[in-house]
Design a protein around this motif. Structure first.
Motif, PDB file in Angstrom:
ATOM      1  N   TYR A  85       0.865  -1.178   0.000  1.00  0.00           N
ATOM      2  CA  TYR A  85       0.000   0.000   0.000  1.00  0.00           C
ATOM      3  C   TYR A  85       0.903   1.229   0.000  1.00  0.00           C
ATOM      4  CZ  TYR A  85      -4.111  -2.768   1.240  1.00  0.00           C
ATOM      5  OH  TYR A  85      -5.151  -3.658   1.236  1.00  0.00           O
TER       6      TYR A  85
ATOM      7  N   THR B 253      -2.403   4.763  -3.170  1.00  0.00           N
ATOM      8  CA  THR B 253      -3.526   3.845  -3.029  1.00  0.00           C
ATOM      9  C   THR B 253      -4.744   4.593  -2.497  1.00  0.00           C
ATOM     10  OG1 THR B 253      -2.045   1.984  -2.572  1.00  0.00           O
ATOM     11  CG2 THR B 253      -4.348   1.739  -1.921  1.00  0.00           C
TER      12      THR B 253
ATOM     13  N   LEU C  79      -8.293   4.657  -0.824  1.00  0.00           N
ATOM     14  CA  LEU C  79      -9.241   3.889  -0.041  1.00  0.00           C
ATOM     15  C   LEU C  79     -10.500   4.720   0.158  1.00  0.00           C
ATOM     16  CD1 LEU C  79      -7.145   2.159   2.781  1.00  0.00           C
ATOM     17  CD2 LEU C  79      -8.227   1.077   0.811  1.00  0.00           C
TER      18      LEU C  79
ATOM     19  N   SER D 194     -10.988  -0.472  -1.516  1.00  0.00           N
ATOM     20  CA  SER D 194     -10.170  -0.015  -2.637  1.00  0.00           C
ATOM     21  C   SER D 194     -11.002   0.090  -3.913  1.00  0.00           C
ATOM     22  CB  SER D 194      -8.990  -0.967  -2.850  1.00  0.00           C
ATOM     23  OG  SER D 194      -9.443  -2.289  -3.086  1.00  0.00           O
TER      24      SER D 194
END
Length: 272
Positions: free
Chosen positions: A161, A165, A167, A185
């Motif tokens: 991660y 990344t 989220l 994700s």
């Protein structure tokens, strides 16, 4: 990774998860039998004893059975123990017989735990063994194979991660992370979770709400525009998306925004 939401009925809270919880870390268990994650969750939710845990992970899926903002009775350290009151209980399946099913369950668990660490901004130091709280030799097979080995697996997944990344977090508000019920994700998975919990919205990593179930929007609601086109088909300029508007009319799937006298689609709005 994405946890499957299969949450316990609220009428079982008093028995299985009676206290609200702001988690401090993750407690690892092995199930000591060979049932699937789905069967582990089902049995935990339907039996009449108080023993409970948040997540079960097998070689195919990971299932969240108790909301992470509720405690669970899994750590064996009593009614006010730190493990029982502040740690997310994760059960790794197929530990009785071991073999490939357990190996793959453990690998999947490492990914799920790393995702939780990323979600809460934690590190490896926030992970505990069941043994740390109660003295019980659990997670037994993971300990037999080497605890540091398992921590290294999690660290490797966590290293995967990076800052890019994205989220998508499902919360009531960005400011209060306590009642968060998931971090995904995949945006569509986050939206599905929010649809099942209409008072929640989806926030990106910058804290901007990008989705909430449209049927929460009524005349008078304060909203933001997230779509690309007005209902007439014209492109919505970026400056429009930076402001908050008042809903003055709703007709079928279209909404009139008072401040700019423009019609947009209901699906392209979120509550501000």
């Amino acid at each position: 990774m994405a946890l499957i939401q299969r949450l316990i009925s609220s009428d079982k809270y008093r028995l299985k998860c009676p206290y609200s919880m702001s988690p401090r870390g993750i407690c690892i268990h092995n199930t000591a039998n060979d049932a699937t994650a789905a069967n582990e969750i089902s049995y935990m939710q339907t039996n009449s004893n108080s023993t409970s845990f948040h997540i079960a992970v097998d070689n195919n899926e990971a299932i969240l059975g108790i909301p992470i903002n509720r405690n669970a009775w899994h750590a064996g350290d009593g009614g006010s123990g730190e493990g029982n009151r502040y740690y997310i209980g994760v059960e790794i399946c197929y530990s009785k017989s071991g073999g490939d099913k357990f190996t793959n369950s453990e690998k999947r668990a490492a990914k799920e735990v790393a995702a939780l660490l990323k979600q809460y901004g934690w590190t490896i130091t926030n992970i505990r063994r069941h043994q740390d709280f109660s003295g019980k030799y659990c997670p037994h097979r993971t300990l037999d194979l080497g605890w540091q080995r398992f921590l290294n697996m999690i660290q490797t997944e966590l290293n995967n991660y990076n800052d890019t990344t994205e989220l998508y977090r499902v919360r009531k508000t960005w400011e209060d992370a306590t009642p968060q019920i998931g971090a995904f994700s995949v945006l569509e998975n986050a939206k599905k979770c929010a649809d099942e919990n209409p008072e929640y919205g989806v926030f990106n990593s910058k804290g901007i709400k990008i989705y909430q179930l449209s049927n929460n929007i009524v005349v008078g609601s304060k909203v933001k525009v997230i779509g690309s086109n007005y209902s007439t088909g014209e492109t919505i300029p970026n400056w429009v998306k930076q402001s908050i508007y008042t809903v003055s009319q709703i007709t079928d799937n279209r909404v009139l925004l008072k401040e700019i006298s423009s019609w947009v689609y209901l699906k392209d709005l979120v509550l501000a």
